[in-house]
Write a protein that holds these residues in place. Structure first.
Motif, PDB file in Angstrom:
ATOM      1  N   SER A 308       0.818  -1.208   0.000  1.00 29.49           N
ATOM      2  CA  SER A 308       0.000   0.000   0.000  1.00 29.49           C
ATOM      3  C   SER A 308       0.854   1.262   0.000  1.00 29.49           C
ATOM      4  CB  SER A 308      -0.919  -0.002   1.228  1.00 29.49           C
ATOM      5  OG  SER A 308      -0.172  -0.159   2.417  1.00 29.49           O
ATOM      6  N   LEU A 309       2.139   1.118  -0.277  1.00 29.96           N
ATOM      7  CA  LEU A 309       3.033   2.265  -0.320  1.00 29.96           C
ATOM      8  C   LEU A 309       3.624   2.422  -1.713  1.00 29.96           C
ATOM      9  CD1 LEU A 309       5.105   1.792   2.973  1.00 29.96           C
ATOM     10  CD2 LEU A 309       3.190   3.352   2.624  1.00 29.96           C
ATOM     11  N   HIS A 310       3.756   3.653  -2.156  1.00 32.10           N
ATOM     12  CA  HIS A 310       4.460   3.933  -3.403  1.00 32.10           C
ATOM     13  C   HIS A 310       5.916   3.460  -3.239  1.00 32.10           C
ATOM     14  CE1 HIS A 310       6.493   6.315  -6.513  1.00 32.10           C
ATOM     15  NE2 HIS A 310       5.320   6.374  -7.116  1.00 32.10           N
ATOM     16  N   PRO A 311       6.544   2.979  -4.331  1.00 31.26           N
ATOM     17  CA  PRO A 311       7.941   2.534  -4.217  1.00 31.26           C
ATOM     18  C   PRO A 311       8.875   3.575  -3.598  1.00 31.26           C
ATOM     19  CG  PRO A 311       7.034   1.862  -6.327  1.00 31.26           C
ATOM     20  CD  PRO A 311       5.987   2.704  -5.673  1.00 31.26           C
ATOM     21  N   LEU A 343      15.441  -2.935  -5.788  1.00 29.18           N
ATOM     22  CA  LEU A 343      16.783  -3.497  -5.916  1.00 29.18           C
ATOM     23  C   LEU A 343      17.793  -2.471  -6.407  1.00 29.18           C
ATOM     24  CD1 LEU A 343      15.980  -7.016  -7.404  1.00 29.18           C
ATOM     25  CD2 LEU A 343      16.236  -6.342  -5.021  1.00 29.18           C
ATOM     26  N   LYS A 344      17.312  -1.280  -6.775  1.00 29.55           N
ATOM     27  CA  LYS A 344      18.260  -0.226  -7.152  1.00 29.55           C
ATOM     28  C   LYS A 344      17.649   1.126  -6.827  1.00 29.55           C
ATOM     29  CE  LYS A 344      16.886   0.225 -12.046  1.00 29.55           C
ATOM     30  NZ  LYS A 344      17.361   0.085 -13.437  1.00 29.55           N
ATOM     31  N   SER A 345      18.497   2.122  -6.717  1.00 31.24           N
ATOM     32  CA  SER A 345      18.028   3.468  -6.408  1.00 31.24           C
ATOM     33  C   SER A 345      17.697   4.194  -7.704  1.00 31.24           C
ATOM     34  CB  SER A 345      19.086   4.242  -5.621  1.00 31.24           C
ATOM     35  OG  SER A 345      20.260   4.383  -6.380  1.00 31.24           O
ATOM     36  N   PRO A 346      16.786   5.190  -7.654  1.00 27.10           N
ATOM     37  CA  PRO A 346      16.373   5.888  -8.885  1.00 27.10           C
ATOM     38  C   PRO A 346      17.528   6.550  -9.620  1.00 27.10           C
ATOM     39  CG  PRO A 346      14.879   6.388  -7.073  1.00 27.10           C
ATOM     40  CD  PRO A 346      16.042   5.649  -6.483  1.00 27.10           C
ATOM     41  N   ARG A 347      18.571   6.971  -8.909  1.00 30.41           N
ATOM     42  CA  ARG A 347      19.697   7.649  -9.544  1.00 30.41           C
ATOM     43  C   ARG A 347      20.817   6.684  -9.921  1.00 30.41           C
ATOM     44  NH1 ARG A 347      20.214  12.861  -5.449  1.00 30.41           N
ATOM     45  NH2 ARG A 347      18.103  13.701  -5.814  1.00 30.41           N
ATOM     46  N   LEU A 352      20.031  -1.780  -1.938  1.00 33.04           N
ATOM     47  CA  LEU A 352      20.404  -2.888  -1.069  1.00 33.04           C
ATOM     48  C   LEU A 352      21.585  -3.633  -1.663  1.00 33.04           C
ATOM     49  CD1 LEU A 352      16.808  -4.279  -0.436  1.00 33.04           C
ATOM     50  CD2 LEU A 352      18.221  -3.143   1.276  1.00 33.04           C
ATOM     51  N   GLU A 353      22.464  -4.097  -0.822  1.00 30.17           N
ATOM     52  CA  GLU A 353      23.586  -4.907  -1.281  1.00 30.17           C
ATOM     53  C   GLU A 353      23.119  -6.350  -1.519  1.00 30.17           C
ATOM     54  OE1 GLU A 353      26.605  -4.487   1.666  1.00 30.17           O
ATOM     55  OE2 GLU A 353      26.884  -2.341   1.311  1.00 30.17           O
ATOM     56  N   PRO A 354      23.845  -7.118  -2.336  1.00 32.84           N
ATOM     57  CA  PRO A 354      23.424  -8.495  -2.619  1.00 32.84           C
ATOM     58  C   PRO A 354      23.193  -9.338  -1.374  1.00 32.84           C
ATOM     59  CG  PRO A 354      25.123  -7.845  -4.159  1.00 32.84           C
ATOM     60  CD  PRO A 354      25.006  -6.729  -3.172  1.00 32.84           C
ATOM     61  N   GLY A 355      24.000  -9.144  -0.324  1.00 34.97           N
ATOM     62  CA  GLY A 355      23.813  -9.908   0.900  1.00 34.97           C
ATOM     63  C   GLY A 355      22.580  -9.528   1.685  1.00 34.97           C
ATOM     64  N   LEU A 384      20.982  -5.230 -10.700  1.00 35.06           N
ATOM     65  CA  LEU A 384      20.315  -6.320  -9.990  1.00 35.06           C
ATOM     66  C   LEU A 384      18.846  -6.439 -10.376  1.00 35.06           C
ATOM     67  CD1 LEU A 384      21.820  -5.933  -6.390  1.00 35.06           C
ATOM     68  CD2 LEU A 384      22.631  -7.342  -8.287  1.00 35.06           C
ATOM     69  N   GLU A 385      18.198  -5.310 -10.607  1.00 37.32           N
ATOM     70  CA  GLU A 385      16.781  -5.359 -10.982  1.00 37.32           C
ATOM     71  C   GLU A 385      16.609  -6.052 -12.330  1.00 37.32           C
ATOM     72  OE1 GLU A 385      12.914  -2.439 -11.720  1.00 37.32           O
ATOM     73  OE2 GLU A 385      14.940  -1.589 -11.716  1.00 37.32           O
ATOM     74  N   ASP A 386      17.375  -5.651 -13.316  1.00 34.86           N
ATOM     75  CA  ASP A 386      17.246  -6.260 -14.645  1.00 34.86           C
ATOM     76  C   ASP A 386      17.554  -7.752 -14.598  1.00 34.86           C
ATOM     77  OD1 ASP A 386      16.574  -3.831 -15.679  1.00 34.86           O
ATOM     78  OD2 ASP A 386      18.486  -3.449 -16.691  1.00 34.86           O
ATOM     79  N   SER A 387      18.622  -8.120 -13.898  1.00 33.87           N
ATOM     80  CA  SER A 387      18.996  -9.530 -13.828  1.00 33.87           C
ATOM     81  C   SER A 387      17.945 -10.347 -13.094  1.00 33.87           C
ATOM     82  CB  SER A 387      20.355  -9.677 -13.132  1.00 33.87           C
ATOM     83  OG  SER A 387      21.387  -9.102 -13.896  1.00 33.87           O
ATOM     84  N   TYR A 388      17.389  -9.765 -12.028  1.00 32.46           N
ATOM     85  CA  TYR A 388      16.349 -10.471 -11.279  1.00 32.46           C
ATOM     86  C   TYR A 388      15.113 -10.696 -12.139  1.00 32.46           C
ATOM     87  CZ  TYR A 388      12.498 -11.102  -7.963  1.00 32.46           C
ATOM     88  OH  TYR A 388      11.379 -11.559  -7.314  1.00 32.46           O
ATOM     89  N   LEU A 389      14.651  -9.643 -12.823  1.00 27.75           N
ATOM     90  CA  LEU A 389      13.449  -9.772 -13.652  1.00 27.75           C
ATOM     91  C   LEU A 389      13.677 -10.707 -14.834  1.00 27.75           C
ATOM     92  CD1 LEU A 389      12.197  -6.070 -13.665  1.00 27.75           C
ATOM     93  CD2 LEU A 389      11.246  -8.012 -12.400  1.00 27.75           C
ATOM     94  N   ALA A 390      14.928 -10.831 -15.267  1.00 25.19           N
ATOM     95  CA  ALA A 390      15.249 -11.745 -16.368  1.00 25.19           C
ATOM     96  C   ALA A 390      15.349 -13.194 -15.903  1.00 25.19           C
ATOM     97  CB  ALA A 390      16.558 -11.321 -17.027  1.00 25.19           C
TER      98      ALA A 390
END
Length: 419
Positions: A308-311, A343-347, A352-355, A384-390
């Motif tokens: 219920s929160l915006h990203p 998994l990544k910041s807008p800029r 977050l780190e992988p661990g 990380l976002e692209d790799s995760y979604l892939a």
């Protein structure tokens, strides 16, 4: 601080699974906090862990298992009466074998004096099958309690460290934890361990208990110590809010709150609370408990942080726990989410780190596997976002693009033929 949590045979967590806040050997972390131990050594501990995975992959069950462990510690002596057995046990349901096996919980944590403890237990349908407590004051394990329901002498206290041992053993019911029994009498040694569970593993689900959390945050607006912090967090969330008006209500009712909306404080308009959006109310309701956890150094559990929160708001919650300036008491956050954008910041870069990223995936038996993304050793430049979604790390739905639509059309065509 919470170091590790292990569990087995709880809902979809069939086999033993471990979640760790400890930075793995050989890994470097800018986010971790250095925690001194009583033996002079130090541990690097993450302040935030996020659990990601597909729908129904079992990520919420990780938080459920922690909640169930805390509930057993707090309630087994006072609420689990002698004729109820062990309530609310939920073993893995997709095979007959698991129903007859015990449910396992174990937590490693550090108290304020730097002593590391391990506490755990196994629960059957009718009794506590085993219970153990270990301390590491000088780096070496001390066994304080060893309970085994299959022995003639169920309770063993090696080293005679625990006071009132005979009385505790005699007065602890088969379906109650000895730790819970000891805390009921303010045991001088064991109550400190019990107190860690009482003061940690607080559960927040953004879509539930909304009114209770709204009330708590509203009361913080009346508290001089927290009022300005709540107002500031409302302003920086970019909701068009310039401030808040709060008024006490007779009879102990929830304080009346009206948020001030506008481009600047001088022209802001107070909006009736009932007209606020669900997203704004969800953010407001989260602020009070969040600040309480940060102020007390507690472990906070948030299931479906993005529900219920915006990203952007979800990312700000993570940053509040990550930043030393806002989290100087070493509070910790464990959350679950579907939102891969966290998994990544807008800029650019990594929020977050992988661990700090853990993933859940179900096997062919329907059992959940929990594992850290760091197992895949992603390169520093990897998105990380692209790799995760892939699907590079698993833990995403195994659905091809357009597959659901094609299935629906096929089903409709079949119904048309049958009619």
């Amino acid at each position: 601080m919470l170091l590790r949590f292990r569990t087995a045979n709880v809902r979809s967590l069939r086999d033993e699974q471990e979640l760790s806040f400890v930075v793995a050997p050989g890994e470097k972390s800018d986010a971790a906090r250095t925690t001194p131990l009583s033996d002079g050594k130090h541990l690097e501990i993450y302040p935030v862990i996020g659990v990601f995975g597909a729908n129904a992959s079992g990520k919420s069950n990780v938080i459920t298992a922690l909640k169930k462990m805390r509930s057993a510690v707090l309630d087994s002596y006072g609420l689990w009466t002698s004729y109820t057995g062990v309530p609310e046990r939920e073993p893995f349901a997709l095979d007959a074998e698991s129903a007859g096996k015990s449910t396992f919980y174990e937590a490693d944590f550090v108290l304020d004096d730097g002593v590391r403890w391990t506490y755990g237990f196994e629960l059957g349908d009718r009794r506590v099958e085993s219970e153990w407590l270990h301390a590491y004051p000088k780096g070496r394990r001390q066994v304080w309690l060893d309970r085994d329901a299959t022995r003639d002498n169920v309770f063993d206290f090696p080293g005679d460290r625990v006071q009132d041992r005979a009385r505790l053993a005699r007065s602890t019911r088969p379906n109650a934890l000895l730790l819970s029994r000891a805390a009921s009498d303010n045991h001088p040694q064991l109550s400190r361990v019990f107190g860690w569970f009482r003061s940690n593993l607080w559960d927040i689900t953004p879509e539930t208990e909304l009114k209770d959390r709204e009330r708590y945050t509203a009361e913080q607006l009346l508290d001089d110590r927290n009022s300005e912090r709540v107002r500031e967090l409302l302003r920086v969330a970019d909701l068009g809010i310039q401030g808040a008006e709060v008024e006490r209500q007779p009879g102990g009712r929830t304080p009346a709150v009206r948020l001030l909306h506008g481009s600047d404080r001088d022209t802001a308009v107070a909006l009736d609370w009932a007209k606020e959006s669900f997203g704004t109310r969800s953010w407001f309701a989260l602020l009070g408990p969040l600040l309480l956890a940060l102020d007390s150094g507690a472990v906070l559990l948030i299931d479906e942080l993005d529900a219920s929160l915006h990203p952007k708001f979800a990312a700000e919650v993570i940053r509040l726990f990550q930043a030393p300036w806002s989290n100087d008491k070493n509070a910790q956050l464990l959350f679950t989410s579907h939102d891969a954008s966290l998994l990544k910041s807008p800029r650019g870069g990594r929020l977050l780190e992988p661990g700090q990223i853990w993933l859940t995936e179900k096997d062919k038996r329907g059992a959940t596997e929990l594992y850290p993304l760091s197992d895949f050793d992603p390169k520093p430049e990897e998105d990380l976002e692209d790799s995760y979604l892939a699907g590079a790390y698993g833990a995403v739905p195994n659905v091809d693009q357009g597959q659901i639509g094609r299935k629906v059309l096929t089903a409709l065509a079949g119904e048309a033929e049958r009619s």
